[in-house]
Design a protein around this motif. Structure first.
Motif, short mmCIF file in Angstrom:
data_model
loop_
_atom_site.label_atom_id
_atom_site.label_comp_id
_atom_site.label_asym_id
_atom_site.label_seq_id
_atom_site.Cartn_x
_atom_site.Cartn_y
_atom_site.Cartn_z
N LEU A 196 -19.84 -87.48 -14.18
CA LEU A 196 -20.00 -86.45 -13.47
C LEU A 196 -20.96 -86.51 -12.09
N LYS A 197 -21.35 -87.31 -12.09
CA LYS A 197 -22.58 -87.31 -10.87
C LYS A 197 -21.95 -87.58 -9.66
N HIS A 198 -20.51 -88.43 -9.65
CA HIS A 198 -19.45 -88.86 -8.46
C HIS A 198 -18.71 -87.69 -8.38
N TYR A 199 -18.27 -87.32 -9.63
CA TYR A 199 -16.64 -86.18 -8.96
C TYR A 199 -17.90 -85.40 -8.60
N PRO A 213 -31.90 -86.81 -15.81
CA PRO A 213 -33.28 -86.68 -16.54
C PRO A 213 -33.21 -88.42 -17.27
N ASP A 214 -34.50 -88.81 -17.39
CA ASP A 214 -34.64 -89.89 -18.80
C ASP A 214 -35.10 -89.25 -19.97
N LEU A 215 -34.33 -89.36 -21.31
CA LEU A 215 -34.48 -88.79 -22.27
C LEU A 215 -34.80 -89.60 -23.49
N ASN A 216 -35.46 -91.41 -22.72
CA ASN A 216 -35.80 -92.04 -23.42
C ASN A 216 -37.38 -92.04 -23.88
N SER A 267 -28.92 -93.65 -20.87
CA SER A 267 -29.54 -93.91 -19.94
C SER A 267 -29.65 -93.23 -19.04
N VAL A 268 -30.04 -92.87 -17.79
CA VAL A 268 -29.76 -92.38 -16.43
C VAL A 268 -28.44 -93.14 -16.67
N GLY A 288 -27.84 -85.60 -26.94
CA GLY A 288 -28.01 -84.95 -25.53
C GLY A 288 -27.17 -83.51 -25.71
N GLY A 289 -26.68 -83.60 -26.27
CA GLY A 289 -25.14 -82.17 -26.82
C GLY A 289 -26.13 -80.93 -27.53
#
Length: 208
Positions: A21-24, A41-44, A12-13, A74-75
């Motif tokens: 990665l976001k916090h980094y 993005p939410d890919l569900n 999920s998000v 996601g890759g």
């Protein structure tokens, strides 16, 4: 730079790697380097919808300053989108043939498989995934592929073989041991960001 993180199947998000990665990237917001805007993005949703959704986001943000990081399924998405939009990407233990994987994991009796309350994975979606997959990657947009041989979900040989094709423009790092979740991902974040920032700088100078 806009950085889009694409999470894996049944994630999920709030993906651990995505949040790390976001916090980094938030911690890098200094005058020493351009700011990085993270998008998770939410890919569900059905795969075709997920690809359309992220493709529209890339077009909205602009290809000149947008890059992708994708893990597992996601890759796979990141590979297809990098080829389509000619943007840089980092792939983490990517699923190369997710349609085969899901058919192995879920028998005919289990499909459709309820992933969330609003999305069930079915055979037509797996067929669409297979039809979507590119056969080789000869695009100019650079890709960094991070594999771990201890991946207990995916056979790393599939990605290793794909990205070792002569025409493929990719930097491949394959480590012994490890696992599918890549537990040492946090240690790799500086390398990932440096790789993507270097590609963006090169593109801005007209060098891919």
């Amino acid at each position: 730079m806009n950085l889009i993180y694409l999470h894996g199947f049944k994630s999920s998000v709030q993906s651990i790697k995505g949040q790390l990665l976001k916090h980094y990237c938030e911690g890098l917001q200094t005058g020493q380097m351009p700011p990085i805007q993270m998008h998770l993005p939410d890919l569900n949703v059905p795969p075709e919808q997920a690809l359309q959704q992220v493709s529209a986001l890339i077009e909205h943000l602009g290809t000149a300053n947008t890059a992708l990081v994708g893990s597992s399924l996601g890759g796979f998405y990141a590979l297809q989108l990098a080829a389509k939009h000619q943007i840089a990407a980092v792939l983490i233990n990517p699923a190369m043939q997710p349609w085969t994987l899901f058919r192995q994991l879920f028998s005919d009796e289990q499909l459709p498989f309820a992933v969330t309350e609003t999305w069930s994975l079915d055979h037509p979606q797996l067929d669409a995934l297979e039809q979507t997959a590119i056969q080789n990657y000869s695009a100019d947009a650079p890709i960094l592929v991070l594999l771990q041989q201890g991946d207990e979900v995916l056979d790393y040989h599939e990605a290793e073989a794909f990205f070792s094709q002569p025409a493929t423009q990719a930097l491949l790092i394959c480590e012994t041991n490890g696992n599918h979740g890549m537990d040492d991902f946090a240690e790799k974040m500086p390398m990932i960001v440096q790789f993507l920032m270097a590609q963006q700088a090169g593109t801005a100078r007209g060098i891919v």
